[in-house]
Design a protein around this motif. Structure first.
Motif, PDB file in Angstrom:
ATOM      1  N   ALA A 105      11.424  21.397   5.714  1.00  0.00           N
ATOM      2  CA  ALA A 105      10.853  22.906   5.242  1.00  0.00           C
ATOM      3  C   ALA A 105       9.361  23.088   5.101  1.00  0.00           C
ATOM      4  O   ALA A 105       9.047  24.047   5.257  1.00  0.00           O
ATOM      5  CB  ALA A 105      11.680  23.073   3.860  1.00  0.00           C
ATOM      6  N   ALA A 106       8.612  21.989   4.422  1.00  0.00           N
ATOM      7  CA  ALA A 106       7.368  22.085   4.360  1.00  0.00           C
ATOM      8  C   ALA A 106       6.560  22.156   5.403  1.00  0.00           C
ATOM      9  O   ALA A 106       5.670  23.108   5.725  1.00  0.00           O
ATOM     10  CB  ALA A 106       6.779  20.802   3.638  1.00  0.00           C
ATOM     11  N   LEU A 107       6.940  21.479   6.564  1.00  0.00           N
ATOM     12  CA  LEU A 107       6.366  21.561   8.141  1.00  0.00           C
ATOM     13  C   LEU A 107       6.559  23.154   8.709  1.00  0.00           C
ATOM     14  O   LEU A 107       5.570  23.663   9.101  1.00  0.00           O
ATOM     15  CB  LEU A 107       6.964  20.647   8.787  1.00  0.00           C
ATOM     16  CG  LEU A 107       6.513  19.001   8.673  1.00  0.00           C
ATOM     17  CD1 LEU A 107       7.351  18.253   9.441  1.00  0.00           C
ATOM     18  CD2 LEU A 107       5.023  18.655   9.003  1.00  0.00           C
ATOM     19  N   ALA A 108       7.752  23.506   8.327  1.00  0.00           N
ATOM     20  CA  ALA A 108       8.097  25.010   9.132  1.00  0.00           C
ATOM     21  C   ALA A 108       7.339  26.068   8.226  1.00  0.00           C
ATOM     22  O   ALA A 108       7.024  26.847   8.934  1.00  0.00           O
ATOM     23  CB  ALA A 108       9.576  25.144   8.770  1.00  0.00           C
ATOM     24  N   LEU A 109       7.024  25.941   6.837  1.00  0.00           N
ATOM     25  CA  LEU A 109       6.129  26.876   6.091  1.00  0.00           C
ATOM     26  C   LEU A 109       4.866  26.819   6.281  1.00  0.00           C
ATOM     27  O   LEU A 109       4.031  27.529   6.165  1.00  0.00           O
ATOM     28  CB  LEU A 109       6.704  26.767   4.881  1.00  0.00           C
ATOM     29  CG  LEU A 109       8.032  27.129   4.209  1.00  0.00           C
ATOM     30  CD1 LEU A 109       8.430  26.906   3.122  1.00  0.00           C
ATOM     31  CD2 LEU A 109       8.358  28.596   4.848  1.00  0.00           C
ATOM     32  N   ARG A 110       4.339  25.414   6.476  1.00  0.00           N
ATOM     33  CA  ARG A 110       2.804  25.326   6.291  1.00  0.00           C
ATOM     34  C   ARG A 110       2.124  25.078   7.865  1.00  0.00           C
ATOM     35  O   ARG A 110       0.813  25.337   7.843  1.00  0.00           O
ATOM     36  CB  ARG A 110       2.571  24.213   5.444  1.00  0.00           C
ATOM     37  CG  ARG A 110       3.202  24.277   3.871  1.00  0.00           C
ATOM     38  CD  ARG A 110       2.527  23.228   2.846  1.00  0.00           C
ATOM     39  NE  ARG A 110       1.155  23.082   2.823  1.00  0.00           N
ATOM     40  CZ  ARG A 110       0.535  22.338   2.238  1.00  0.00           C
ATOM     41  NH1 ARG A 110       1.473  21.483   1.322  1.00  0.00           N
ATOM     42  NH2 ARG A 110      -0.767  22.254   2.124  1.00  0.00           N
ATOM     43  N   VAL A 111       2.825  24.457   8.689  1.00  0.00           N
ATOM     44  CA  VAL A 111       2.098  24.319   9.904  1.00  0.00           C
ATOM     45  C   VAL A 111       1.876  25.432  10.761  1.00  0.00           C
ATOM     46  O   VAL A 111       2.814  26.228  10.973  1.00  0.00           O
ATOM     47  CB  VAL A 111       3.014  23.208  10.777  1.00  0.00           C
ATOM     48  CG1 VAL A 111       2.201  22.952  12.173  1.00  0.00           C
ATOM     49  CG2 VAL A 111       3.328  21.989  10.077  1.00  0.00           C
ATOM     50  N   PRO A 112       0.637  25.609  11.111  1.00  0.00           N
ATOM     51  CA  PRO A 112       0.339  27.101  11.668  1.00  0.00           C
ATOM     52  C   PRO A 112       0.894  26.783  13.171  1.00  0.00           C
ATOM     53  O   PRO A 112       1.025  25.817  13.572  1.00  0.00           O
ATOM     54  CB  PRO A 112      -1.113  27.107  11.707  1.00  0.00           C
ATOM     55  CG  PRO A 112      -1.798  25.544  11.804  1.00  0.00           C
ATOM     56  CD  PRO A 112      -0.577  24.808  10.789  1.00  0.00           C
ATOM     57  N   LEU A 113       1.083  28.193  13.858  1.00  0.00           N
ATOM     58  CA  LEU A 113       1.417  28.005  15.310  1.00  0.00           C
ATOM     59  C   LEU A 113       0.554  27.238  16.183  1.00  0.00           C
ATOM     60  O   LEU A 113       0.834  26.804  17.294  1.00  0.00           O
ATOM     61  CB  LEU A 113       1.434  29.422  15.705  1.00  0.00           C
ATOM     62  CG  LEU A 113       2.842  30.112  15.430  1.00  0.00           C
ATOM     63  CD1 LEU A 113       2.746  31.691  15.847  1.00  0.00           C
ATOM     64  CD2 LEU A 113       4.087  29.507  15.736  1.00  0.00           C
ATOM     65  N   THR A 114      -0.931  27.167  15.981  1.00  0.00           N
ATOM     66  CA  THR A 114      -1.711  26.361  16.539  1.00  0.00           C
ATOM     67  C   THR A 114      -1.403  24.941  16.653  1.00  0.00           C
ATOM     68  O   THR A 114      -1.760  24.292  17.715  1.00  0.00           O
ATOM     69  CB  THR A 114      -3.307  26.572  16.276  1.00  0.00           C
ATOM     70  OG1 THR A 114      -3.113  26.497  14.566  1.00  0.00           O
ATOM     71  CG2 THR A 114      -3.786  27.953  16.397  1.00  0.00           C
ATOM     72  N   ALA A 115      -0.819  24.622  15.727  1.00  0.00           N
ATOM     73  CA  ALA A 115      -0.541  23.010  15.655  1.00  0.00           C
ATOM     74  C   ALA A 115       1.199  22.749  16.079  1.00  0.00           C
ATOM     75  O   ALA A 115       1.606  21.858  15.903  1.00  0.00           O
ATOM     76  CB  ALA A 115      -0.744  22.438  13.957  1.00  0.00           C
ATOM     77  N   MET A 116       1.536  23.792  16.554  1.00  0.00           N
ATOM     78  CA  MET A 116       3.087  23.584  16.785  1.00  0.00           C
ATOM     79  C   MET A 116       3.253  22.648  17.856  1.00  0.00           C
ATOM     80  O   MET A 116       4.209  21.648  17.735  1.00  0.00           O
ATOM     81  CB  MET A 116       3.680  24.963  17.259  1.00  0.00           C
ATOM     82  CG  MET A 116       5.150  25.026  17.489  1.00  0.00           C
ATOM     83  SD  MET A 116       5.956  24.687  15.548  1.00  0.00           S
ATOM     84  CE  MET A 116       5.210  26.071  14.961  1.00  0.00           C
ATOM     85  N   PRO A 117       2.403  22.226  18.922  1.00  0.00           N
ATOM     86  CA  PRO A 117       2.735  21.308  19.799  1.00  0.00           C
ATOM     87  C   PRO A 117       2.427  19.922  19.136  1.00  0.00           C
ATOM     88  O   PRO A 117       3.291  19.222  19.613  1.00  0.00           O
ATOM     89  CB  PRO A 117       1.491  21.297  20.928  1.00  0.00           C
ATOM     90  CG  PRO A 117       0.932  22.899  20.798  1.00  0.00           C
ATOM     91  CD  PRO A 117       1.307  23.280  19.128  1.00  0.00           C
ATOM     92  N   GLN A 118       1.470  19.740  18.409  1.00  0.00           N
ATOM     93  CA  GLN A 118       1.555  18.450  17.432  1.00  0.00           C
ATOM     94  C   GLN A 118       3.097  17.961  16.762  1.00  0.00           C
ATOM     95  O   GLN A 118       3.356  17.134  16.682  1.00  0.00           O
ATOM     96  CB  GLN A 118       0.470  18.408  16.529  1.00  0.00           C
ATOM     97  CG  GLN A 118      -0.844  18.344  17.180  1.00  0.00           C
ATOM     98  CD  GLN A 118      -1.616  19.890  17.321  1.00  0.00           C
ATOM     99  OE1 GLN A 118      -1.009  20.789  17.820  1.00  0.00           O
ATOM    100  NE2 GLN A 118      -2.799  20.060  17.062  1.00  0.00           N
ATOM    101  N   MET A 119       3.387  19.337  16.092  1.00  0.00           N
ATOM    102  CA  MET A 119       4.579  19.028  15.422  1.00  0.00           C
ATOM    103  C   MET A 119       5.703  18.582  16.408  1.00  0.00           C
ATOM    104  O   MET A 119       6.712  17.825  15.923  1.00  0.00           O
ATOM    105  CB  MET A 119       4.811  20.382  14.427  1.00  0.00           C
ATOM    106  CG  MET A 119       5.941  20.046  13.760  1.00  0.00           C
ATOM    107  SD  MET A 119       6.548  21.486  12.522  1.00  0.00           S
ATOM    108  CE  MET A 119       7.239  22.514  13.642  1.00  0.00           C
ATOM    109  N   VAL A 120       5.934  19.461  17.430  1.00  0.00           N
ATOM    110  CA  VAL A 120       7.028  19.211  18.671  1.00  0.00           C
ATOM    111  C   VAL A 120       6.758  17.733  18.823  1.00  0.00           C
ATOM    112  O   VAL A 120       7.838  17.006  18.977  1.00  0.00           O
ATOM    113  CB  VAL A 120       6.717  20.120  19.422  1.00  0.00           C
ATOM    114  CG1 VAL A 120       7.892  19.507  20.596  1.00  0.00           C
ATOM    115  CG2 VAL A 120       7.225  21.335  19.183  1.00  0.00           C
ATOM    116  N   ALA A 121       5.557  17.298  18.877  1.00  0.00           N
ATOM    117  CA  ALA A 121       5.420  15.984  19.721  1.00  0.00           C
ATOM    118  C   ALA A 121       5.849  14.876  18.466  1.00  0.00           C
ATOM    119  O   ALA A 121       6.448  13.829  18.630  1.00  0.00           O
ATOM    120  CB  ALA A 121       3.901  15.390  20.026  1.00  0.00           C
TER     121      ALA A 121
END
Length: 464
Positions: A72-88
């Motif tokens: 939940a924290a990642l979904a709410l706080r990670v910006p779209l610019t960092a989405m590739p990093q989160m997917v990794a």
């Protein structure tokens, strides 16, 4: 009866997962697809917790609480610019979870006094899951560090690189055979994980930033295959089906990305991605040829234009300029100008990155045109506005066989009557090479922060 209901729940969740992939294929139904996927996962987890073998819920509850909180924290706080990093990272976590669950099943079998026999399906599947899961976790971690630009910012090469990788692969295969033939030799499992972990790192460090979209797809596929292998270990149909779906879709998307970047899947698998760069090329390309422009000059170009194509890139995501860009498009359309968006399949740092950003800004899906659809229209386009894109509009892909992006299909924006490039500087893109488009006779450079530049263009157009 309970087991039958659990299996039925797994079947329903699998159907939901299949429906998710179907809906995710279209932008208008993607949100519903995400919801169906989440519902399928909740159903699968709930069915697992109802299994008779689950006697205590303490640790399961702790795991759900921690994992759910982090998610939940990642979904709410990670910006779209960092989405590739989160997917990794999510790919990596999937691989790690698969190898740990497979290991737990092997230990549990020994603790029950019912050790598996040689070459039993669960043992073979555990070896496969451990190997793929370890490669996925460490490969994904390296991909995250590259995308975040914390480590391995440049490709890392060394002598006999492919020989070392081949030897590590052979060692991992031997250890997998040892484990399959001696299920009680659990040391073989952890040695296998160790060898595969080193292999995951060494396979990923030579890959350049321009090729990260393909790598993300491949690692996503690996995480699915590892999950499917673990499903065979614990005899969980939902895990087998969902892992197979992710694995297959990841491979298909990887092939699409390879085609879009003119890469072979073999090169992806073995990390053969980067060519040698000509250090003096930038000076020869740009020397005395780059022409700057102001917001007012660009606005005058828009005033006489009938067709405008906007080409977004990763710089758009960094500047968070998607909302301002949509406002500019609305201002131009109010003046009778036809505005469309040209989207390259690998613009940004993951497939669909630009589509997601523009959809967030409520850009109509009908205005987003894929590369093959928009390329024939560039010769009839009055003005192309390139914002934050570089390698995907670089003509060297067509003209220089020695270039790292040689043969990569690009958006042929250089064929338009006028090209305006919004960029902070002449710094290269992920491929690390200069872009002759910036020095072309029909190109004007509008230097500055992407969002601020677009806001200045809006103001200038309104004052006409």
């Amino acid at each position: 009866m309970r087991i039958a209901l659990i299996k039925l729940a797994y079947l329903v969740s699998a159907v939901l997962f299949i429906g998710t992939f179907r809906l995710l294929a279209r932008p208008r139904t993607a949100i519903l697809g995400n919801l169906l996927g989440a519902l399928g996962m909740v159903l699968a987890v709930g069915a697992t917790l109802c299994h008779p073998d689950v006697q205590r819920y303490t640790w399961a509850g702790v795991g759900v609480a921690i994992g759910g909180g982090i998610g939940a924290a990642l979904a709410l706080r990670v910006p779209l610019t960092a989405m590739p990093q989160m997917v990794a990272l999510l790919n990596g976590f999937g691989g790690a979870a698969s190898l740990l669950v497979a290991a737990a099943e092997l230990y549990q079998a020994m603790a029950r006094g019912h050790a598996y026999r040689a070459w039993d399906q669960p043992v073979v599947a555990a070896a496969v899951s451990g190997m793929i899961g370890a490669v996925t976790f460490w490969g994904s971690l390296v991909a995250f560090l590259k995308l975040q630009e914390w480590l391995f910012r440049r490709p890392v090469h060394y002598q006999a690189q492919h020989v070392v990788n081949a030897v590590l692969g052979a060692i991992a295969l031997v250890l997998a055979i040892w484990l399959a033939s001696r299920p009680d030799a659990l040391a073989a499992y952890w040695l296998l994980v160790l060898a595969a972990s080193v292999l995951g790192v060494l396979l990923t460090i030579p890959i350049g930033g321009a090729d990260m979209p393909v790598v993300i797809c491949l690692l996503n596929s690996y995480s699915g295959l590892a999950a499917a292998g673990t499903g065979f270990v614990i005899d969980n149909n939902a895990l087998i089906i969902s892992g197979s779906l992710v694995g297959a879709s990841g491979i298909i998307l990887c092939q699409i990305m390879c085609k879009a970047m003119n890469r072979s899947l073999t090169n992806v698998l073995f990390g053969v991605f980067t060519a040698q760069l000509d250090e003096g090329l930038a000076e020869r390309v740009y020397a005395g040829k780059v022409k700057g422009a102001s917001a007012e000059e660009v606005a005058l170009l828009f005033e006489s234009a009938q067709n405008v194509v906007i080409v977004p890139g990763y710089g758009l995501a960094v500047a968070q300029a998607q909302h301002a860009l949509h406002e500019l498009a609305n201002v131009l359309e109010a003046r009778g100008i036809r505005v469309t968006y040209g989207i390259h399949p690998v613009a940004g740092r993951m497939p669909g990155h630009m589509n997601v950003l523009l959809a967030e800004a409520n850009v109509p899906y009908e205005q987003m045109k894929e590369m093959d659809e928009i390329n024939p229209y560039f010769p009839q386009t009055d003005v192309v506005l390139v914002i934050g894109a570089n390698d995907v509009v670089n003509p060297l892909a067509r003209t220089d066989p020695s270039s790292p992006i040689a043969g990569m299909p690009i958006l042929n924006v250089d064929q338009a009557r006028t090209v305006v490039v919004v960029k902070r500087s002449l710094s290269p893109g992920f491929a690390g090479i200069p872009n002759p488009l910036f020095a072309a006779d029909n190109t004007l450079m509008f230097f500055g922060d992407g969002k601020q530049a677009v806001l200045e263009l809006i103001s200038a157009v309104k004052q006409l």
